[in-house]
Design an enzyme around this catalytic site. Structure first.
Site, PDB file in Angstrom:
ATOM      1  N   HIS A 151       0.826  -1.213   0.000  1.00 19.24           N
ATOM      2  CA  HIS A 151       0.000   0.000   0.000  1.00 19.24           C
ATOM      3  C   HIS A 151       0.857   1.259   0.000  1.00 19.24           C
ATOM      4  O   HIS A 151       0.406   2.326   0.373  1.00 19.24           O
ATOM      5  CB  HIS A 151      -0.969   0.006   1.186  1.00 19.24           C
ATOM      6  CG  HIS A 151      -1.598  -1.332   1.396  1.00 19.24           C
ATOM      7  ND1 HIS A 151      -1.112  -2.239   2.305  1.00 19.24           N
ATOM      8  CD2 HIS A 151      -2.624  -1.938   0.766  1.00 19.24           C
ATOM      9  CE1 HIS A 151      -1.827  -3.357   2.231  1.00 19.24           C
ATOM     10  NE2 HIS A 151      -2.743  -3.201   1.308  1.00 19.24           N
TER      11      HIS A 151
HETATM   12  S1  FES Z   1       1.947  -0.508   3.153  1.00 21.33           S
HETATM   13 FE1  FES Z   1       0.316  -1.828   3.677  1.00 21.33          FE
HETATM   14  S2  FES Z   1       1.373  -3.580   4.299  1.00 21.33           S
HETATM   15 FE2  FES Z   1       2.974  -2.220   3.861  1.00 21.33          FE
END
Ligand code: FES
Ligand code: HEM
Lengths: 427, 183
Positions: B148
């Site tokens: 993410h």
């Molecule tokens: S940014 Fe969501 S798990 Fe690493």
């Protein structure tokens, strides 16, 4: 209810049984049920769902006879089913793509409910039972996807269970309780198998409640106008709707079969054909398609707890939908503005799914090139943010306000009148 | 018959008491029974028996990173370059999301001195647990989590993205200058 005489046991045995276990009467009352005569094909998805649920339960029990819930054997046992078990090549894809078919049907079923205002009084409890079924379906689908123990299984499980670590104070204890350890590992796989086996039966129980709650007020219908005269407005469910549902089920099964026989892997992710590896995360992890809109919402928020709340809130808001929509008119057929906003809502949900499938930094379209020669522009992150905003606005602002300001079109006096009018129009 | 009626009329509190006491005992009993049903899901004794891992870091080249495993979890051990250490130390700690100095990310050795070249951290992103890409990835010459989009700097501190915390440090101690015991 004239025209619906009710069960009348004829033979001595039927009378004897009816006085002791009135099960034939129950079946009779369920199928010779007064049903609005104007139901369209959007109303067949409940029956389609019931059929796929049974298919999932049967194929699931069979797969469980050959599957091994252990980190060292799970992956191979699924391959073994596909390659060595008689008809395994058919039964395993039936179960795997069946899950997708179930969600496809449930989304149509839910959109239908929203468009025709089927959640409104007196069907609030029916709707809420539906949302609970949907939540259980999400949990069941998620745990089922973990079982083959491929890379997507493992990392999907890691990301989803970590959602609970966002809970203040107890988050860490909750995740380690879910895992039965300090990371997703064998104890996690075994409990997911156990729960994935049992939850469909809980869903089955809720479906019975769902149909019970349907049979108290009876079906809504495309006009949203209540049944006024049972003789004129309704038909017995059997044979009229058993045949209509049956036809729709056959067509749906053709779509289902196309996936099972010709593209069994089309709905899955190729990375799940790589064994789970706890030290390497795939570069681009995505959940199954039916979770993508929620995944997009999770990523739309730059804060961990905030993202989790927005994601779960998107489902929670469905529970209170019957009280958010202030309009007394059920069917959006007669609500020109609501119809428009609904159409946008459907597109927004699809758009969220699209954004969920992409990396947040990918561009929807480029507007410029920066000093390093990298394209810049409108990213999927921002698309997801805008769409998430609309998703919430639809429930929390648009539906409450529209009911107060929108002037609905004239509705037919009765179901019968609407049917006669449209027939006359066609002639 | 008449007697029974008069008894209950005269002494309603006796039945109320039995009723409430039974209910209360039942509720407590049910509560006590539910706990084992829930607690069985927590880490089992063998899982919990704190395993320790000893690790010799002398073979890790400067600029190289290895992933060890401890308690089933991946652990990053990075031999940082001087540039990476300098970068990590040049940051104004007050501007960080999870403020920690570079030294707070380390553990002193037996002589109480730091070995700033060795950075030892749990490899799971503090967002939702993916393993970030190392080798100076991301906007801050540290780690980048592809799941993410969290960026960590060369001290494993969260700089950008949804992760709330710096990469966690496992409990460990130096046995010699290059040998550590995790756990
Ligand atoms: S940014 Fe969501 S798990 Fe690493
Ligand atoms: C396993 C999943 C489900 C099954 C088997 C199922 C089954 C059915 C059936 C057989 C009907 C009657 C026929 C029809 O209207 O299509 C029905 C109606 C309905 N369902 Fe479901 N359902 C499921 C999930 C859901 C979900 C998730 C929701 C909403 C969140 C929902 C909401 C409704 C509503 C509101 C009606 C009444 C429709 C009307 O009369 O207008 N159902 N369901």
């Amino acid at each position: 209810m004239s025209g619906y005489p009710g069960y009348d046991p004829k033979s001595g045995f039927e009378k004897w049984l009816d006085a002791r276990l009135p099960i034939v009467r129950l079946g009779y009352d369920t199928f010779i049920f007064p049903t609005p005569r104007n139901l369209n094909y959007w109303w067949t998805f409940g029956a389609i769902l019931a059929v796929i649920l049974m298919s999932q339960i049967i194929t699931g029990i069979i797969l469980a006879m050959h599957y091994v819930p252990h980190v060292s054997m799970a992956y191979d046992s699924v391959q073994h089913i596909n390659r060595d078990i008689r008809f395994g090549w058919m039964l395993q894809p039936m179960h795997a793509t069946g899950a997708s078919m179930m969600f496809l049907a449930v989304y149509i079923h839910m959109f239908r409910g929203i468009y025709y205002g089927s959640y409104k009084s007196p069907r609030e409890v029916l709707w809420i039972v539906g949302v609970v079924i949907y939540l259980l379906m999400m949990a069941t689908g998620f745990m089922g996807y973990v079982l083959p123990w491929g890379q997507m299984s493992f990392w999907g499980a890691t990301v989803i269970t970590n959602l609970f670590s966002a809970i203040p104070l107890v988050g860490e204890s909750v995740t380690s309780w879910l895992w039965g350890g300090f990371s997703v590992d064998n104890p996690t796989l075994q409990r997911f198998f156990s729960l994935h086996f049992v939850l469909p039966f809980a869903i089955l129980g809720l479906v019975i409640l769902h149909v019970w709650a349907l049979h108290v007020p009876g079906n809504n219908n495309p006009t949203g106008v209540s049944v006024k005269n049972v003789d004129k407005d309704t038909l017995p469910f059997h044979p009229y709707y058993t045949v209509k549902d049956g036809f729709a089920i056959v067509v749906f099964l053709m779509v289902f079969a196309t996936f099972v026989f010709f593209m069994p892997d089309a709905l899955g992710h190729p990375d799940n054909y790589i064994r789970a590896n706890p030290v390497v995360t795939p570069v681009h992890i995505v959940p199954e398609w039916y979770y993508l809109p929620f995944y997009a919402m999770l990523r739309a928020v730059p804060d961990k707890l905030g993202g989790v709340i927005v994601m779960f809130g998107a489902i929670a808001v469905l529970f209170v939908l019957p009280w958010l929509d202030t309009s007394k008119v059920r069917s959006m057929r007669y609500r020109p503005l609501a119809k428009l906003f609904f159409l946008i809502f459907v597109l927004v949900c699809i758009g969220l799914g699209w954004a969920g499938a992409k990396s947040p930094t990918d561009l929807v379209f480029a507007t410029a090139v920066d000093e390093h020669g990298v394209a810049t522009g409108f990213s999927f992150l921002w698309l997801a943010r805008i769409l998430t905003l609309y998703y919430y606005a639809f429930f929390l602002v648009i539906l409450p306000v529209l009911g107060l300001v929108e002037k609905p079109k004239a509705r037919p006096e009765s179901i019968e009148k609407s049917v006669l009018k449209s027939n006359a129009g066609e002639a | 018959m008449a007697e029974t009626v008069s008894t209950s009329a005269q002494d309603p509190s006796r039945r109320d008491f039995i009723y409430i006491a039974t209910g209360a005992a039942g509720a407590v009993g049910a509560g006590l029974f539910v706990w084992p049903l829930i607690d069985q899901m927590n880490p089992a004794a063998d899982t919990q028996a704190l395993s320790t891992t000893e690790l010799d870091m002398s073979g890790i080249e400067e600029g190289q990173q290895i992933i060890a495993k401890w308690q089933g979890k991946p652990v990053f051990i990075r031999h940082r370059t001087q540039k990476e250490i300098d970068e990590a130390r040049a940051v104004d700690v007050a501007t960080l999301k999870d403020p920690q100095t570079d030294e707070q990310r380390l553990v002193p050795n037996k002589d109480g001195k730091y070995e700033p070249q060795y950075l030892i951290m749990l490899a799971n992103c503090t967002h939702l647990g993916c393993v970030p890409i190392g080798d100076g990835a991301g906007d801050y010459d540290g780690w980048f989590c592809p799941c993410h989009g969290s960026h960590y700097d060369s001290a494993g501190r969260i700089r950008k993205g949804p992760a709330p915390k710096n990469l966690y440090l496992p409990p460990y101690q130096y046995l010699t200058d290059t040998l550590i015991k995790i756990g």
